[in-house]
Structure formats: C-alpha cells, structure tokens
Design a protein around this motif. Sequence first.
Motif, PDB file in Angstrom:
ATOM      1  N   LYS A  42      18.293  12.351  64.820  1.00  0.00           N
ATOM      2  CA  LYS A  42      16.928  12.589  64.493  1.00  0.00           C
ATOM      3  C   LYS A  42      16.326  11.829  63.657  1.00  0.00           C
ATOM      4  O   LYS A  42      15.001  11.205  64.222  1.00  0.00           O
ATOM      5  N   ILE A  74      19.100  19.079  68.857  1.00  0.00           N
ATOM      6  CA  ILE A  74      18.173  18.302  67.813  1.00  0.00           C
ATOM      7  C   ILE A  74      17.301  17.612  68.501  1.00  0.00           C
ATOM      8  O   ILE A  74      16.049  17.325  68.549  1.00  0.00           O
ATOM      9  N   VAL A  75      17.750  16.893  69.742  1.00  0.00           N
ATOM     10  CA  VAL A  75      16.973  16.119  70.752  1.00  0.00           C
ATOM     11  C   VAL A  75      15.614  17.143  71.170  1.00  0.00           C
ATOM     12  O   VAL A  75      14.479  16.850  71.410  1.00  0.00           O
ATOM     13  N   ILE A  89      12.881  18.087  68.964  1.00  0.00           N
ATOM     14  CA  ILE A  89      11.828  17.027  68.820  1.00  0.00           C
ATOM     15  C   ILE A  89      10.576  17.185  69.599  1.00  0.00           C
ATOM     16  O   ILE A  89       9.516  16.967  69.354  1.00  0.00           O
TER      17      ILE A  89
END
Length: 237
Positions: free
Chosen positions: A17, A47-48, A51
């Motif tokens: 991140k 996590i991606v 975003i």
Amino acid sequence: MKISVCMASYNGGLYIKEQILSILKQLGKEDELIISDDGSSDTTSAIVQEINDSRVNFILNNGKKGYTKNFENALEKASGDVIFLSDQDDVWVDNKVKVMLSHLEISDMVVSNATIVDSQLKVIAKSHFHMYNVKKGFWNNFLKTRYIGACMAFKRKVLDKALPFPENPKYCAHDYWLTIVGEAFYKISIEEVPLLLYRRHGKNASNGGNKSQNPLLFKVYVRIYTLFNLLKRMLRK
C-alpha cells in the motif's frame, strides 16, 4: 505521453500500500499502474482493491511463476509510451517520475540511484551506486551488472525489443535482460540522485546487488545464455 508502471506482486501485503500510494501521487489521470500478482495467499489483493483507483490494473499471472515471468506478464499488458518498473515493497521519492522523464528527453533508458533502507525505512546505505560502483557500458554490465530493475524507466521501443524475455528465467532475470538489451541497442542515462527507497527486509525476491553464491560455472552459463539470446534478438526483424 502515457506512463505505464509495471509492478510484480507476491504476498506483498505488508508494504504494498505504501508503495502504491507513493507511485499514484506522481501519475497523471491517463497513466496506469499494472500489478501482476503471482498467486498471493495474503491480503495483497484486498489491499489493492481498497485503494480503489481506476489507474490501477490488478491482474493475475496465469503463466510460469517467479518474479521474472511475473514482471513479463505486467509488461506485456503495458500500453504506455514510457515504462517504469516497480517492486512491491519500496517507496518512490516524490520527484522520481519528473526527474526520470527529464532524462528520457535525451536518452532511451534511465537508471537511477537508490537509498538502501531496512524494513522500517531506516537508512542502511545512502547510495547504491557508491556501494556497488555502478557504471554505464555494455561490458561492465554484461560481466557484473549492478543496475536495479526497480530503478529503471525506458521508452516503448526498448520494451518492444526486449519482449518476449528469454525462455528460461533461471539464466536471465528480467532486470539483467533489460539491462543488456538497453546497453546493446539504446542510449542509457544514469541519475546519480537516489530516487528510490530500496527496502531490504530479508524476504526480498532479489539479492539487491549482493554477491551471488552461485558457482562460477553457473555464472558463465548465464552469460553465454544471455549473449546467445541477445544475438538472436539482433537478427530479429
């Protein structure tokens, strides 16, 4: 001019991140960050997705595994005029893109210096170039390259020449191959100012320029294999 940043990921949840955010703030609206994942079993994918940026293209590597083939998968999807390579666990210095692009106004490929840091970003060495005596030149880098893939940016024509990578990544890693192709066919520029915090945390995929423990015969074969593939690339129309 469109920029494609190509990242290879594998179980990178701990650091990815921070790296993604350091990249995205330097990209324009039409640029892209392609993340090729090698089958992570941790939180990397989540996590991606959190975003939630339209410039991020998260894809799976369904081909051969390993970081070289994973990078190749990302590079094959790149649509930009300029390509940057990125590891999953580093941090880009704020002016990295601007400085690298200024070099590409007069060169075809640029390799920047890096500050080597630990897992908490504490400085281990201020200059990768100084530590490893990095120099330009085909034979310098053919015999013992110290270029770091994550410090590279290059024009589309360099990528077109380099793809596809040699078949066996064991004998020709992605950054070594790109180095040799760049030095053999194109104009290379060196940026002495560190533009990357190059994180070494004990679980990195690459050795970061440290001395290889491979036997001499293996090193000789690597160079024969690479040279053979380079000669084939020279003959390719």
